[in-house]
Scaffold this active site. Structure first.
Site, short mmCIF file in Angstrom:
data_model
loop_
_atom_site.label_atom_id
_atom_site.label_comp_id
_atom_site.label_asym_id
_atom_site.label_seq_id
_atom_site.Cartn_x
_atom_site.Cartn_y
_atom_site.Cartn_z
N PRO A 108 41.91 52.29 3.72
CA PRO A 108 42.87 53.39 3.79
C PRO A 108 44.32 52.99 3.61
O PRO A 108 44.77 51.97 4.16
CB PRO A 108 42.66 53.95 5.20
N ASN A 109 45.01 53.80 2.84
CA ASN A 109 46.46 53.72 2.62
C ASN A 109 46.88 52.61 1.66
O ASN A 109 48.05 52.52 1.29
CB ASN A 109 47.24 53.59 3.94
N ARG A 115 54.43 51.81 0.43
CA ARG A 115 54.15 51.95 1.86
C ARG A 115 54.75 50.77 2.63
O ARG A 115 54.38 49.64 2.38
CB ARG A 115 52.62 51.91 1.98
N TYR A 145 54.53 45.11 3.52
CA TYR A 145 53.48 44.87 2.52
C TYR A 145 54.01 44.49 1.14
O TYR A 145 53.21 44.16 0.26
CB TYR A 145 52.57 46.11 2.42
N ASN A 192 39.89 43.97 1.93
CA ASN A 192 40.98 44.28 2.85
C ASN A 192 40.63 45.65 3.44
O ASN A 192 40.91 46.68 2.81
CB ASN A 192 42.32 44.32 2.14
N ALA A 242 43.20 49.55 8.14
CA ALA A 242 43.07 49.89 9.56
C ALA A 242 41.62 49.88 10.04
O ALA A 242 41.35 49.67 11.23
CB ALA A 242 43.70 51.26 9.82
N GLU A 285 37.78 38.06 3.77
CA GLU A 285 38.63 39.13 4.33
C GLU A 285 40.09 38.78 4.07
O GLU A 285 40.52 37.66 4.34
CB GLU A 285 38.35 39.21 5.83
N HIS A 314 44.17 40.08 4.56
CA HIS A 314 45.22 40.96 5.08
C HIS A 314 46.55 40.51 4.49
O HIS A 314 46.86 39.32 4.53
CB HIS A 314 45.28 40.92 6.61
N ARG A 352 51.55 40.93 14.77
CA ARG A 352 51.83 42.36 14.92
C ARG A 352 51.21 42.88 16.23
O ARG A 352 50.89 42.11 17.12
CB ARG A 352 51.31 43.09 13.68
C1 DQA Z 1 46.35 45.29 6.68
C2 DQA Z 1 46.64 45.14 8.18
C3 DQA Z 1 46.05 46.31 8.96
O1 DQA Z 1 46.30 46.14 10.35
C4 DQA Z 1 46.67 47.61 8.50
O2 DQA Z 1 46.08 48.69 9.17
C5 DQA Z 1 46.61 47.79 7.03
C6 DQA Z 1 46.82 46.63 6.14
C7 DQA Z 1 47.05 44.19 5.84
O3 DQA Z 1 46.70 44.04 4.68
O4 DQA Z 1 47.96 43.51 6.34
O5 DQA Z 1 46.49 48.90 6.53
O6 DQA Z 1 44.95 45.15 6.47
#
Ligand code: DQA
Length: 145
Positions: free
Chosen positions: A11-12, A19, A24, A75, A78, A99, A101, A108
């Site tokens: 998501p997002n 964003r 990011y 990735n 959330a 995985e 991020h 964080r």
């Molecule tokens: C994320 C870190 C997550 O906590 C966050 O909700 C994201 C992006 C990252 O790529 O740093 O949407 O996965």
């Protein structure tokens, strides 16, 4: 046949580049897809980058990858911190799972410190910006040798 690497994004992440760029960065998901495709090519692999804002759609993508893909880079955004269903889906996949991020989740909020997906992942990359996807592609090259 060349190995296919499926790069899944939660998501997002469709808004990557717009964003919270202070967290990011300014690269878009299209930029990530192009970089990964170039690395895949250099390794004799192929890559496809997918994104969904919906947990069930991501689960369908993982189930599809069981038939089509040698490895998954994910990735989960959330959903990393909430989704047992994604973890269960990844447990049905036999190839390597990496995985990624973009941000350093450990620097964080504490709710970002736990990852369900890490219970299945063969490797975790965090805090290297979008370069983390490139590192994961390189690692896939080694794991699938
Ligand atoms: C994320 C870190 C997550 O906590 C966050 O909700 C994201 C992006 C990252 O790529 O740093 O949407 O996965």
């Amino acid at each position: 046949m060349e190995h296919l690497i499926t790069i899944l994004n939660g998501p997002n992440l469709n808004l990557l580049g717009q964003r919270q760029p202070e967290i990011y960065g300014y690269d878009t998901l299209d930029d990530v897809a192009k970089t990964c495709a170039g690395i895949a090519d250099s390794l004799g692999l192929r890559s496809e980058l997918l994104q969904s804002n919906h947990e069930g759609a991501l689960i369908d993508m993982i189930q599809n990858a069981r038939e089509t893909s040698a490895g998954i880079i994910i990735n989960p955004a959330a959903l990393t911190h909430t989704s047992v269903a994604l973890l269960d889906a990844l447990h049905t996949f036999e190839g390597p799972v990496l995985e990624v991020h973009i941000s350093n989740v450990h620097k964080r909020e504490s709710f970002r410190h736990f990852s369900y997906v890490s219970l299945r992942a063969d490797g975790v990359i965090a805090g290297f910006g979008v370069q983390g996807y490139a590192f994961a592609m390189q690692r896939m090259g080694v794991l699938l040798e």
